[in-house]
Design a protein around this motif. Structure first.
Motif, mmCIF file in Angstrom:
data_model
loop_
_atom_site.group_PDB
_atom_site.id
_atom_site.type_symbol
_atom_site.label_atom_id
_atom_site.label_comp_id
_atom_site.label_asym_id
_atom_site.label_seq_id
_atom_site.Cartn_x
_atom_site.Cartn_y
_atom_site.Cartn_z
ATOM 1 N N ILE A 14 -38.480 -41.310 -39.596
ATOM 2 C CA ILE A 14 -37.304 -40.446 -39.630
ATOM 3 C C ILE A 14 -37.686 -39.016 -40.044
ATOM 4 N N ALA A 15 -37.086 -38.031 -39.356
ATOM 5 C CA ALA A 15 -37.367 -36.620 -39.662
ATOM 6 C C ALA A 15 -36.867 -36.292 -41.062
ATOM 7 N N ILE A 80 -32.964 -29.698 -32.674
ATOM 8 C CA ILE A 80 -32.679 -31.058 -32.201
ATOM 9 C C ILE A 80 -33.173 -32.092 -33.226
ATOM 10 N N ARG A 81 -34.329 -31.824 -33.831
ATOM 11 C CA ARG A 81 -34.805 -32.746 -34.880
ATOM 12 C C ARG A 81 -33.818 -32.788 -36.045
ATOM 13 N N GLY A 84 -30.236 -34.335 -34.103
ATOM 14 C CA GLY A 84 -30.247 -35.573 -33.311
ATOM 15 C C GLY A 84 -30.169 -35.213 -31.848
ATOM 16 N N PRO A 85 -30.257 -36.221 -30.977
ATOM 17 C CA PRO A 85 -30.224 -35.934 -29.529
ATOM 18 C C PRO A 85 -28.919 -35.238 -29.147
ATOM 19 N N THR A 86 -29.011 -34.189 -28.334
ATOM 20 C CA THR A 86 -27.787 -33.448 -27.972
ATOM 21 C C THR A 86 -26.901 -34.272 -27.053
ATOM 22 N N ILE A 87 -27.476 -35.316 -26.466
ATOM 23 C CA ILE A 87 -26.709 -36.124 -25.507
ATOM 24 C C ILE A 87 -26.187 -37.418 -26.141
ATOM 25 N N ARG A 88 -26.492 -37.602 -27.413
ATOM 26 C CA ARG A 88 -25.963 -38.766 -28.143
ATOM 27 C C ARG A 88 -25.566 -38.265 -29.538
ATOM 28 N N LEU A 91 -25.613 -40.336 -32.730
ATOM 29 C CA LEU A 91 -26.870 -40.776 -33.336
ATOM 30 C C LEU A 91 -27.557 -39.639 -34.075
ATOM 31 N N GLY A 92 -28.384 -40.007 -35.039
ATOM 32 C CA GLY A 92 -29.175 -39.006 -35.737
ATOM 33 C C GLY A 92 -28.404 -38.349 -36.869
#
Lengths: 103, 556
Positions: A14-15, A80-81, A84-88, A91-92
């Motif tokens: 995990i970041a 993005i880190r 989280g994913p820009t398309i989900r 999540l993150g």
């Protein structure tokens, strides 16, 4: 000059970002910002030490800005880190801490 | 399909146990990252932007329902409920904990799967035509040969430290659905004039930063010589392939620098030493492996023709899906079903646990327990009776898997890009989503016809942009994303590398540019049967350049 120290936690990947209390935090918002070269050097040393202690991997000092009191990484990759994913957006970090800020 | 014997089971179990020990030693600090990284990579574990990523091998893209259910369970229990099917016919999980990866590999081993050789400078998962064993146009099933290559290359000491990664693809039909000409070795299974089986051997193709079309170095290699000849190629590569520069280390560079003729001479010379050795495949062994891939016993189901005609009449959605996603099977009462993982606005290649389980159920009930993953990031049920198509369609519809767009403009290949990948320079998925939404109308998509858009988020080209009819490459320019468009690429029996059409486009302008290209094609095609690729090959880039940039444009 504004920089923070980031890495991925060894055990789960995990970041994480280094906080003012010396802990590795999952949210960039509470990361320690280095504002001059000596502080950046200290971050780099802290990163090496944490890597050698097998706490984190892929350690890197990254450029950030501060926007309305929030830490804003300069590179999209790092935003993005941090979010989280820009398309989900379910999540993150964005799902755990605050709305997406990546893109 | 192939089933593990005791040797295979033992080998994979031992490997899992070895890996478990390596992870434990890493967590305890006994070994450092420098020592551990190559070990985890040998087991498919990468570190990406947000977390580790596990890439699981699906040999030549073939799996059964039990395996698919296990992939779903792993997604649910160890990840965030989904997986990503890749252009190498594999699956990737985006969020596994390192500490969980030994348990995941154990779960995989129970269903005869693993993650070995899904990374590193070794022979990667051998890919094959996803319609293998089912397609009406097939000469012979390529999978027994892919399986032989898999067994031969697994943990082969001579090929564990190649100059660079190595990818092999096999196809068994004239229509190349496995993109063999952009592989390190591409094998085209065919019959000679005497009716014997053998291969046309292509070498030195690849994408990445230096896209190259493979050279055919042998028109017919008897099947018994598969391993001796492949070994000869590998030995020449292993000996002379460059190790001083990773960007020049693939076999395509060696073939180009050596010259096709000289490279072929070297391979043939090496082969003379090997062809009559133990590498020659005995007919009994070939037959034994082929038996694993014996076609399912398909009963005549002629009632399907009537049922399907009535159902198509009653339900235009079903009719459209059959038209677009069902391909002729060698048995006339059956069809090959492509399950699109490209819902409009969705993430190409992603499937959640429920969807994977639905596909497993359908394969078990209606599909002779076979599932395929295509390099175009879709799933395939290769043997479905026409009489059962409506059941399959309705079940897929219920879980969002009935998009009738196979081969159309919204059936886009996209790599994970900067949303996940540590190597990426730009995002791929949002670009695919926006294009898919712009062309959402199925009527419009069908009017456009076959059109393959492929998107990569960096020059490594995991999204196969070089062979996209329209290829899109994301780059980082002055800290921002920029997308370069190529036209005229193709990854089939007439492979071509796309040409850069001009300067790149900002993210918000890419979809408009694609639409301009599509409209230009529609305006210039000779008739509705002339595909985008055919039209581009006939008229060239000029009209597209002009439409995109105006008459005075220059390539960036």
């Amino acid at each position: 000059m504004k920089k923070v120290l980031t890495a991925n936690r060894l055990t789960d990947g995990i970041a994480v970002w280094l906080g003012a209390n010396g802990q590795w935090l999952e949210n960039i918002e509470t990361a320690l910002i280095a504002r001059h070269q000596e502080a950046v050097d200290a971050l780099e040393e802290a990163g090496k030490s944490a890597f050698n202690d097998n706490l984190v991997v892929d350690v890197e000092v990254i450029d950030v800005d501060e926007v309305d009191g929030d830490i804003y990484p300069i590179r999209l990759r790092e935003r993005i880190r941090a979010a989280g994913p820009t398309i989900r957006t379910d999540l993150g970090k964005q799902a755990e801490f605050k709305p997406a800020t990546a893109a | 399909m192939y089933r593990y014997d005791e040797f295979d089971h033992d080998f994979v179990r031992q490997r899992v146990s070895q890996y478990r020990d390596q992870v434990e030693r890493r967590m305890s600090g006994e070994i450092d990252e420098t020592a551990f990284k190559p070990l985890r990579l040998m087991n498919g574990v990468y570190l990406q932007l947000h977390a580790y990523m596990l890439r699981v091998a699906i040999p030549y893209g073939t799996l059964n329902s039990r395996q698919m259910r296990r992939l779903a369970r792993i997604a649910r229990d160890y990840d965030k409920g989904y997986g990503h099917f890749t252009t190498r016919q594999n699956i990737q999980y985006n969020w596994p904990k390192l500490s969980d990866t030994p348990a995941i590999l154990e779960e995989l081993a129970e269903v005869e799967m693993h993650a070995i050789q899904t990374s590193g400078n070794c022979i990667r998962n051998v890919s094959a035509d996803h319609f293998a064993g089912a397609a009406a146009d097939e000469v012979a099933d390529p999978r027994p040969y892919a399986e032989i290559l898999r067994q031969w290359s697994s943990n082969h000491p001579e090929y564990s430290f190649l100059p660079r990664k190595f990818k092999i693809a096999v196809t068994g039909a004239e229509r190349d659905r496995a993109a063999i000409q952009v592989h390190d070795i591409g094998l085209h299974l065919k019959r000679n004039e005497e009716g014997a089986l053998g291969f046309a051997v292509w070498v030195g193709g690849g994408q990445g930063r230096t896209p190259v079309i493979a050279k055919k170095i042998r028109d017919f290699l008897p099947e018994a010589d598969l391993l001796s000849y492949t070994t000869a190629i590998m030995r020449v590569y292993n000996l002379y392939g460059r190790r001083d520069n990773k960007y020049k280390a693939r076999i395509k560079i060696l073939v180009n620098e050596t010259g096709e003729e000289e490279f072929t001479r070297q391979v043939e010379a090496e082969w003379q030493k090997l062809k009559e050795t133990e590498l020659k495949l005995p007919q009994d062994d070939l037959a034994a492996i082929a038996a694993y891939f014996a076609p399912p016993k398909l009963q005549d189901r002629a009632e399907g023709w009537g049922l399907i005609a009535a159902a198509k009449k009653a339900d235009p959605g079903f009719a459209a899906w059959v038209h677009q996603n069902v391909t002729p099977h060698r048995h006339p009462d059956y069809g090959v079903v492509t399950i699109s993982l490209k819902p409009i606005g969705g993430i190409p290649g992603d499937a959640d646990d429920t969807q994977m389980e639905t596909v497993a159920d359908l394969a078990e009930k209606f599909g002779h327990d076979e599932i395929r993953v295509s390099h175009e990031q879709n799933l395939v049920l290769p043997h479905v009776a026409l009489a059962d198509l409506e059941h399959v369609y309705k079940a897929l519809l219920a879980v969002g898997l009935a998009t009738a767009n196979a081969g159309l403009v919204s059936d886009i290949i996209a790599c994970p890009g900067l949303d996940y990948c540590a190597l990426a320079n730009a995002r791929s998925i949002p670009v695919a989503q926006e294009i898919s939404e712009r062309f959402a109308s199925l009527e419009r998509q069908r009017e456009i016809g076959e059109l393959k858009i492929k998107i990569s988020g960096c020059i490594n080209a995991c999204g196969h942009h070089h062979v996209g009819h329209i290829g899109i490459l994301g780059v980082e320019k002055k800290g921002a994303e920029l997308y370069q468009i190529t036209l005229g690429g193709s990854g089939d029996e007439n492979t071509s590398i796309g040409q850069i059409i001009g300067r790149g486009f900002e993210p918000e302008k890419v979809t408009d540019a694609v639409e301009t290209i599509v409209e230009t094609y529609l305006g210039l095609r000779e008739n509705a049967d002339e595909t985008f690729l055919e039209a581009y090959r006939r008229i060239g880039p000029a009209p597209f350049k002009e439409a995109l940039y105006g008459e005075t444009s220059k390539a960036a």
